[in-house]
Design a protein around this motif. Structure first.
Motif, mmCIF file in Angstrom:
data_model
loop_
_atom_site.group_PDB
_atom_site.id
_atom_site.type_symbol
_atom_site.label_atom_id
_atom_site.label_comp_id
_atom_site.label_asym_id
_atom_site.label_seq_id
_atom_site.Cartn_x
_atom_site.Cartn_y
_atom_site.Cartn_z
ATOM 1 N N SER A 2 0.811 -1.206 0.000
ATOM 2 C CA SER A 2 0.000 0.000 0.000
ATOM 3 C C SER A 2 0.848 1.262 0.000
ATOM 4 N N ASP A 3 2.093 1.186 0.554
ATOM 5 C CA ASP A 3 2.882 2.398 0.626
ATOM 6 C C ASP A 3 3.877 2.525 -0.518
ATOM 7 N N LEU A 4 3.820 1.604 -1.486
ATOM 8 C CA LEU A 4 4.705 1.684 -2.637
ATOM 9 C C LEU A 4 4.003 2.480 -3.727
ATOM 10 N N VAL A 5 4.449 3.705 -3.938
ATOM 11 C CA VAL A 5 3.793 4.593 -4.889
ATOM 12 C C VAL A 5 4.796 5.012 -5.944
ATOM 13 N N PRO A 6 4.313 5.311 -7.157
ATOM 14 C CA PRO A 6 5.228 5.744 -8.199
ATOM 15 C C PRO A 6 5.909 7.056 -7.811
ATOM 16 N N TYR A 7 7.180 7.162 -8.152
ATOM 17 C CA TYR A 7 7.870 8.418 -7.872
ATOM 18 C C TYR A 7 7.491 9.443 -8.921
ATOM 19 N N SER A 8 7.651 10.701 -8.568
ATOM 20 C CA SER A 8 7.329 11.771 -9.511
ATOM 21 C C SER A 8 8.625 12.296 -10.118
ATOM 22 N N GLY A 9 8.536 12.708 -11.370
ATOM 23 C CA GLY A 9 9.707 13.225 -12.047
ATOM 24 C C GLY A 9 10.547 12.101 -12.632
ATOM 25 N N ASP A 10 11.557 12.468 -13.465
ATOM 26 C CA ASP A 10 12.398 11.437 -14.041
ATOM 27 C C ASP A 10 13.428 10.977 -13.022
ATOM 28 N N ARG A 11 14.163 9.946 -13.382
ATOM 29 C CA ARG A 11 15.082 9.335 -12.426
ATOM 30 C C ARG A 11 16.199 10.282 -12.014
ATOM 31 N N LEU A 12 16.698 11.057 -12.960
ATOM 32 C CA LEU A 12 17.782 11.973 -12.628
ATOM 33 C C LEU A 12 17.315 13.061 -11.674
ATOM 34 N N THR A 13 16.083 13.539 -11.879
ATOM 35 C CA THR A 13 15.523 14.541 -10.985
ATOM 36 C C THR A 13 15.398 13.991 -9.577
ATOM 37 N N GLN A 14 14.938 12.749 -9.473
ATOM 38 C CA GLN A 14 14.793 12.158 -8.150
ATOM 39 C C GLN A 14 16.150 11.918 -7.495
ATOM 40 N N ALA A 15 17.114 11.487 -8.291
ATOM 41 C CA ALA A 15 18.453 11.273 -7.736
ATOM 42 C C ALA A 15 19.015 12.567 -7.171
ATOM 43 N N ARG A 16 18.789 13.655 -7.879
ATOM 44 C CA ARG A 16 19.279 14.951 -7.396
ATOM 45 C C ARG A 16 18.597 15.352 -6.095
ATOM 46 N N ALA A 17 17.324 14.962 -5.952
ATOM 47 C CA ALA A 17 16.597 15.316 -4.730
ATOM 48 C C ALA A 17 17.244 14.679 -3.505
ATOM 49 N N PHE A 18 17.830 13.502 -3.669
ATOM 50 C CA PHE A 18 18.519 12.838 -2.558
ATOM 51 C C PHE A 18 19.981 13.288 -2.479
ATOM 52 N N ALA A 19 20.684 13.237 -3.630
ATOM 53 C CA ALA A 19 22.108 13.552 -3.635
ATOM 54 C C ALA A 19 22.372 15.002 -3.252
ATOM 55 N N GLY A 20 21.365 15.858 -3.476
ATOM 56 C CA GLY A 20 21.532 17.269 -3.148
ATOM 57 C C GLY A 20 21.390 17.583 -1.671
ATOM 58 N N LEU A 21 20.954 16.590 -0.890
ATOM 59 C CA LEU A 21 20.828 16.816 0.547
ATOM 60 C C LEU A 21 22.213 16.849 1.198
ATOM 61 N N GLY A 22 22.321 17.535 2.299
ATOM 62 C CA GLY A 22 23.545 17.485 3.079
ATOM 63 C C GLY A 22 23.747 16.093 3.646
#
Length: 322
Positions: A2-22
C-alpha cells in the motif's frame, strides 16, 4: 504494497533530490525510512543511488528496475514479518532470507534477482551513510544446473511465421527487430528512424545494454517490414519506429497475437526471439564470436546460452574418424 507509490519526475531529478541533501540530512532520512521499513522511501533511495552511483546509471534497463523494485518490496515484507533491524541485521538473517526464497519454490534465477535487489538496497543505505552493513556480500546463492537454452529455448520457426502472418505492421516490425536483428526488447522499442539505413542494410543500436552502441545487419524481410511501415507514415520519417514504448504494452500485444493464432501456450516473452536470431546466425556462420557481436554480448560464454545446437551436429565431423 500500500505504501509503494510511483515516484514523480524522471530518475535523474529524483536522484538529485537525494544527492543534493547534506550528508546529515540524507543520513537521517535514510535511517528513518529503514526504521519504519517505508517501502516508497527506501525504493526512492535505491533508485537515487543506482542512478547516480553505478556504472549503468540512468541507462539501467526498465527490466532491471522492475526486478529491483519487486526485490525491495519482497525483502521489506520479510523484514517486517521477521522483525529485522534493517540497519543492523542479524548475522544469519540474510542466509535465512535466501533459504526462505528458495524453499518457497522460486527458481534460482528469481532468487538471484531478489538478492541483487537486496544488495542494491543496502548499497543505497551505505551511500546515504545510514549503515556500514553489507549483509548479502557473502551469502551463497542457489545455482541453476539446467542450461538456460533448455529452460527457455528459441522460438520455433513455424511459431514465428504464424505470428508474422497475423501481425499488423507495428507488431511485424517489432517481432523482426528481435527475431531477425537480435535486439533486446528495450533496444527494439527505442529504435528511431534516424537509426535505420535501408540502403546500406543496417541498423544502429544507439544505446544497447551498458550504453554500448553496435551496428546490426537488416534481413530482407525486416527491410520489407520497415519499408511498409515507413510507407504508412507521413514525411519526414522521424521519431521511434514502434509507437508503443512500454514493455507491458509490447508484451500484451504479442501475447494477444499468439492467442489470435491459437498458440498462446507457446508465447514465452521476448528473449526467445533473440535466441531465435542468435541460433539462426550461428547456423549460418558457425562462429560464436561473430554472434556475440551481433547480439551485443561482451562475453562469448553468454552467447553460448543463446544458441541452440542440433543434437547431431557432430555426426558428420566424426564420420571419418580412423
Amino acid at each position: 504494497m500500500s505504501d509503494l507509490v510511483p515516484y514523480s519526475g524522471d530518475r535523474l531529478t529524483q536522484a538529485r533530490a537525494f544527492a543534493g541533501l547534506g550528508d546529515e540530512a540524507l543520513r537521517v532520512r535514510a535511517i528513518t525510512a529503514a526504521r519504519d521499513k517505508a517501502c516508497a522511501e527506501l525504493w526512492a533511495l535505491t533508485m537515487a543511488c543506482v542512478t547516480s552511483d553505478t556504472s549503468a546509471g540512468v541507462r539501467l534497463s526498465p527490466h532491471t528496475l522492475r526486478a529491483y523494485r519487486k526485490g525491495v518490496e519482497v525483502l521489506l515484507d520479510h523484514a517486517r514479518e521477521h522483525g529485522w533491524n534493517l540497519l543492523r541485521p542479524g548475522r544469519r538473517e540474510p542466509a535465512l532470507y535466501v533459504a526462505a526464497l528458495t524453499s518457497s519454490g522460486l527458481k534460482p534465477a528469481t532468487v538471484q534477482a531478489r538478492v541483487a535487489a537486496a544488495s542494491a538496497l543496502y548499497r543505497a543505505l551505505r551511500w546515504a551513510g545510514a549503515t556500514d552493513a553489507d549483509p548479502f556480500r557473502d551469502v551463497k546463492r542457489p545455482k541453476d544446473r539446467t542450461k538456460s537454452i533448455v529452460k527457455n529455448p528459441p522460438y520455433r520457426a513455424d511459431f514465428v511465421q504464424a505470428l508474422l502472418a497475423e501481425a499488423d505492421p507495428q507488431e511485424r516490425a517489432l517481432l523482426l527487430l528481435m527475431a531477425h536483428a537480435g535486439l533486446r526488447i528495450a533496444e527494439a522499442l527505442a529504435v528511431e528512424w534516424a537509426h535505420v539505413d535501408l540502403g546500406r542494410r543496417r541498423l544502429l543500436v544507439a544505446h544497447g545494454k551498458g550504453d554500448k552502441a553496435r551496428v546490426v545487419p537488416l534481413s530482407a524481410r525486416l527491410r520489407e517490414a520497415l519499408e511498409a511501415l515507413r510507407a504508412e507514415r507521413p514525411l519526414p520519417h522521424s521519431g521511434k519506429i514502434v509507437k508503443f514504448s512500454a514493455y507491458s504494452t509490447a508484451y500484451a500485444r504479442l501475447q494477444k497475437l499468439a492467442l489470435k493464432c491459437g498458440r498462446e501456450h507457446e508465447f514465452r516473452g521476448f528473449h526467445a526471439g533473440r535466441k531465435y536470431a542468435g541460433t539462426q546466425l550461428y547456423a549460418a556462420v558457425k562462429d560464436f564470436t561473430r554472434v556475440a557481436g551481433f547480439l551485443g554480448h561482451e562475453q562469448v560464454d553468454t552467447t553460448r546460452r543463446y544458441v541452440e545446437l542440433p543434437e547431431d551436429d557432430l555426426g558428420d565431423a566424426v564420420e571419418g574418424f580412423r
